[in-house]
Scaffold this motif. Sequence first.
Motif, mmCIF file in Angstrom:
data_model
loop_
_atom_site.group_PDB
_atom_site.id
_atom_site.type_symbol
_atom_site.label_atom_id
_atom_site.label_comp_id
_atom_site.label_asym_id
_atom_site.label_seq_id
_atom_site.Cartn_x
_atom_site.Cartn_y
_atom_site.Cartn_z
ATOM 1 N N SER A 56 0.822 -1.208 0.000
ATOM 2 C CA SER A 56 0.000 0.000 0.000
ATOM 3 C C SER A 56 0.859 1.263 0.000
ATOM 4 O O SER A 56 0.593 2.212 -0.743
ATOM 5 C CB SER A 56 -0.924 -0.013 1.219
ATOM 6 N N THR A 57 1.890 1.266 0.826
ATOM 7 C CA THR A 57 2.775 2.428 0.910
ATOM 8 C C THR A 57 3.494 2.669 -0.411
ATOM 9 O O THR A 57 3.556 3.803 -0.903
ATOM 10 C CB THR A 57 3.803 2.240 2.044
ATOM 11 N N GLU A 60 1.120 3.996 -3.004
ATOM 12 C CA GLU A 60 0.817 5.406 -2.745
ATOM 13 C C GLU A 60 1.959 6.304 -3.221
ATOM 14 O O GLU A 60 1.730 7.341 -3.843
ATOM 15 C CB GLU A 60 0.570 5.615 -1.251
#
Length: 82
Positions: A56-57, A60
């Motif tokens: 997810s990081t 992003e």
Amino acid sequence: MLPSWHQDLESLEAISQDDVTRDLVLRMSALCQAGSLGPFLFELAHDAELDDMTKSTLTEIAADPEFLLAVEDYLSRTEILH
């Protein structure tokens, strides 16, 4: 309270201090500029060795080309040549 740019500077410095993170972000920046970040993100999403938070990081970060360029610029400007 410190200005918001101070937190940004701390983030850039943290990236510059970690070899693996620095290399990964620079690679993502190069892929983004070349327009070929899609295959990287596909492989990232299907990598069983990475946890969901890491995926997810990274997704992003990859979605923010301005940040990738800012990191690349910061690293270039703060590199110490020996």
